[in-house]
Design a protein around this motif. Sequence first.
Motif, mmCIF file in Angstrom:
data_model
loop_
_atom_site.group_PDB
_atom_site.id
_atom_site.type_symbol
_atom_site.label_atom_id
_atom_site.label_comp_id
_atom_site.label_asym_id
_atom_site.label_seq_id
_atom_site.Cartn_x
_atom_site.Cartn_y
_atom_site.Cartn_z
ATOM 1 N N GLU A 35 -10.246 5.560 -6.401
ATOM 2 C CA GLU A 35 -8.910 5.386 -7.128
ATOM 3 C C GLU A 35 -9.341 4.529 -8.353
ATOM 4 O O GLU A 35 -8.569 4.449 -9.352
ATOM 5 C CB GLU A 35 -7.997 4.433 -6.282
ATOM 6 C CG GLU A 35 -7.339 5.003 -5.202
ATOM 7 C CD GLU A 35 -6.446 4.313 -4.294
ATOM 8 O OE1 GLU A 35 -6.266 3.296 -4.938
ATOM 9 O OE2 GLU A 35 -5.831 4.909 -3.335
ATOM 10 N N LEU A 36 -10.496 4.012 -8.456
ATOM 11 C CA LEU A 36 -11.173 3.315 -9.750
ATOM 12 C C LEU A 36 -12.036 4.337 -10.602
ATOM 13 O O LEU A 36 -12.666 3.690 -11.311
ATOM 14 C CB LEU A 36 -11.594 2.011 -9.314
ATOM 15 C CG LEU A 36 -10.870 0.997 -8.824
ATOM 16 C CD1 LEU A 36 -11.661 -0.221 -8.389
ATOM 17 C CD2 LEU A 36 -9.829 0.485 -9.983
ATOM 18 N N SER A 37 -11.829 5.407 -10.497
ATOM 19 C CA SER A 37 -12.446 6.471 -11.494
ATOM 20 C C SER A 37 -12.049 6.222 -12.807
ATOM 21 O O SER A 37 -10.969 5.597 -13.220
ATOM 22 C CB SER A 37 -12.177 7.937 -10.869
ATOM 23 O OG SER A 37 -12.548 8.206 -9.747
ATOM 24 N N LEU A 112 -3.090 -5.152 -5.210
ATOM 25 C CA LEU A 112 -3.776 -4.953 -4.215
ATOM 26 C C LEU A 112 -4.998 -3.872 -4.322
ATOM 27 O O LEU A 112 -5.932 -4.293 -3.507
ATOM 28 C CB LEU A 112 -2.557 -3.611 -3.460
ATOM 29 C CG LEU A 112 -2.704 -3.035 -2.150
ATOM 30 C CD1 LEU A 112 -3.116 -4.433 -1.187
ATOM 31 C CD2 LEU A 112 -1.706 -2.215 -1.754
ATOM 32 N N LEU A 113 -5.055 -3.395 -5.174
ATOM 33 C CA LEU A 113 -6.270 -2.385 -5.529
ATOM 34 C C LEU A 113 -7.522 -3.480 -5.796
ATOM 35 O O LEU A 113 -8.617 -3.328 -5.380
ATOM 36 C CB LEU A 113 -6.166 -1.449 -6.787
ATOM 37 C CG LEU A 113 -7.292 -0.369 -6.715
ATOM 38 C CD1 LEU A 113 -7.626 0.558 -5.360
ATOM 39 C CD2 LEU A 113 -7.177 0.709 -8.023
ATOM 40 N N ALA A 114 -7.199 -4.479 -6.630
ATOM 41 C CA ALA A 114 -8.095 -5.617 -6.787
ATOM 42 C C ALA A 114 -8.656 -6.285 -5.482
ATOM 43 O O ALA A 114 -9.913 -6.494 -5.484
ATOM 44 C CB ALA A 114 -7.773 -6.659 -7.882
ATOM 45 N N ARG A 115 -7.639 -6.427 -4.717
ATOM 46 C CA ARG A 115 -7.945 -7.520 -3.569
ATOM 47 C C ARG A 115 -8.816 -6.433 -2.589
ATOM 48 O O ARG A 115 -10.017 -6.911 -2.073
ATOM 49 C CB ARG A 115 -6.661 -7.531 -2.710
ATOM 50 C CG ARG A 115 -6.765 -8.007 -1.459
ATOM 51 C CD ARG A 115 -5.446 -7.904 -0.638
ATOM 52 N NE ARG A 115 -5.370 -8.536 0.525
ATOM 53 C CZ ARG A 115 -5.653 -7.959 1.748
ATOM 54 N NH1 ARG A 115 -5.837 -6.451 1.430
ATOM 55 N NH2 ARG A 115 -5.832 -8.278 2.954
ATOM 56 N N LEU A 231 -5.927 -2.705 -15.053
ATOM 57 C CA LEU A 231 -4.774 -2.720 -13.955
ATOM 58 C C LEU A 231 -4.392 -4.182 -13.933
ATOM 59 O O LEU A 231 -3.084 -4.194 -13.681
ATOM 60 C CB LEU A 231 -5.486 -2.330 -12.843
ATOM 61 C CG LEU A 231 -5.704 -0.882 -12.581
ATOM 62 C CD1 LEU A 231 -6.452 -0.515 -11.300
ATOM 63 C CD2 LEU A 231 -4.350 0.053 -12.553
ATOM 64 N N THR A 232 -4.837 -5.206 -14.154
ATOM 65 C CA THR A 232 -4.370 -6.544 -13.892
ATOM 66 C C THR A 232 -4.188 -7.268 -14.998
ATOM 67 O O THR A 232 -3.354 -8.455 -15.050
ATOM 68 C CB THR A 232 -5.520 -7.250 -12.916
ATOM 69 O OG1 THR A 232 -6.708 -7.457 -13.624
ATOM 70 C CG2 THR A 232 -5.716 -6.553 -11.565
ATOM 71 N N VAL A 233 -4.642 -6.881 -16.079
ATOM 72 C CA VAL A 233 -4.150 -7.505 -17.537
ATOM 73 C C VAL A 233 -2.712 -7.858 -17.742
ATOM 74 O O VAL A 233 -1.874 -6.885 -17.143
ATOM 75 C CB VAL A 233 -4.679 -7.092 -18.629
ATOM 76 C CG1 VAL A 233 -4.041 -5.712 -19.180
ATOM 77 C CG2 VAL A 233 -4.964 -8.126 -19.747
ATOM 78 N N ARG A 234 -2.018 -8.969 -18.041
ATOM 79 C CA ARG A 234 -0.832 -9.242 -17.938
ATOM 80 C C ARG A 234 0.216 -9.043 -19.332
ATOM 81 O O ARG A 234 1.046 -8.245 -19.316
ATOM 82 C CB ARG A 234 -0.616 -10.818 -17.558
ATOM 83 C CG ARG A 234 -0.864 -11.030 -16.330
ATOM 84 C CD ARG A 234 -0.897 -12.533 -15.795
ATOM 85 N NE ARG A 234 -1.548 -13.429 -16.924
ATOM 86 C CZ ARG A 234 -2.040 -14.655 -16.588
ATOM 87 N NH1 ARG A 234 -1.784 -15.015 -15.323
ATOM 88 N NH2 ARG A 234 -2.671 -15.443 -17.636
#
Length: 262
Positions: A35-37, A112-115, A231-234
């Motif tokens: 999923e992180l391709s 969730l993916l980062a975790r 994905l996580t930048v706000r």
Amino acid sequence: MIHGMEGVTMTVTAGTEGRTRPPSRTQHHRTVKKELSETPHPAWVERMIADLRPDWEGVLASPVFTATAADGVSDETWRTIVKEFFCVVEAFPKYMGVHLGRTTYGKRDGDLLARDWLIGNIRTEALHAQWFIDWGVSLGLTEEEIISHRPGPEVASLYEFLWSVAYRGSVAEAFGAVNYAIEGTTGEWTRLVMPAFRERLGDDKYGLMWLAEHAEYDDAHPREALELIKLTVRDDDDRVAVTDAVRRSLELFRRGFDACAR
């Protein structure tokens, strides 16, 4: 309750039979990595990479690496490097554990993916400290000399900065400073010096393990870390903070190597 093989008891809750469950940990980690391709970079990431190129190249241009590639291994210099940077290598999964603790189970986009990525890669890091010690021992150090060494101000500044950004920065900043900057440049500088260490250490597979792990396989961690940043930048402020955190990490990394050469 259902009694399975070898006395293992499994519980099936009513209404959950049709719910999709993650596969086993090993299979799930492969799914997370898939999923992180790599995806096309948005404009702000392209600007960040371009803006940081001088700092990135600055790490690789440290005299430690250029001299080793040209003239071979200086045991004294590299013994100093191993002692100085052991604190960072040993702390690396701990930094990741701190920003793991700041993720959520899907309450924020990308969390969730980062975790799950962090859980898998903390496990991957488990043996790296021992491999790093083995490298130092192959150069004439003792384990006690390595683990009891107190780093000088330059490497101590990097060590403390990475703790700070893991605790106080956003999750995206932590991925940038810890995983993207440090792992990314390490993959490149180890490739620069690996031929000299192969000549110096010969078939000492334990002495070469840490270097080989970073230099010889396609290290996906920095690329995946960049995807996790995206994905996580706000917001726009966080994008600026990520760039600043990566730059500071690279600056301190270069200063640490230069101090070891002196």
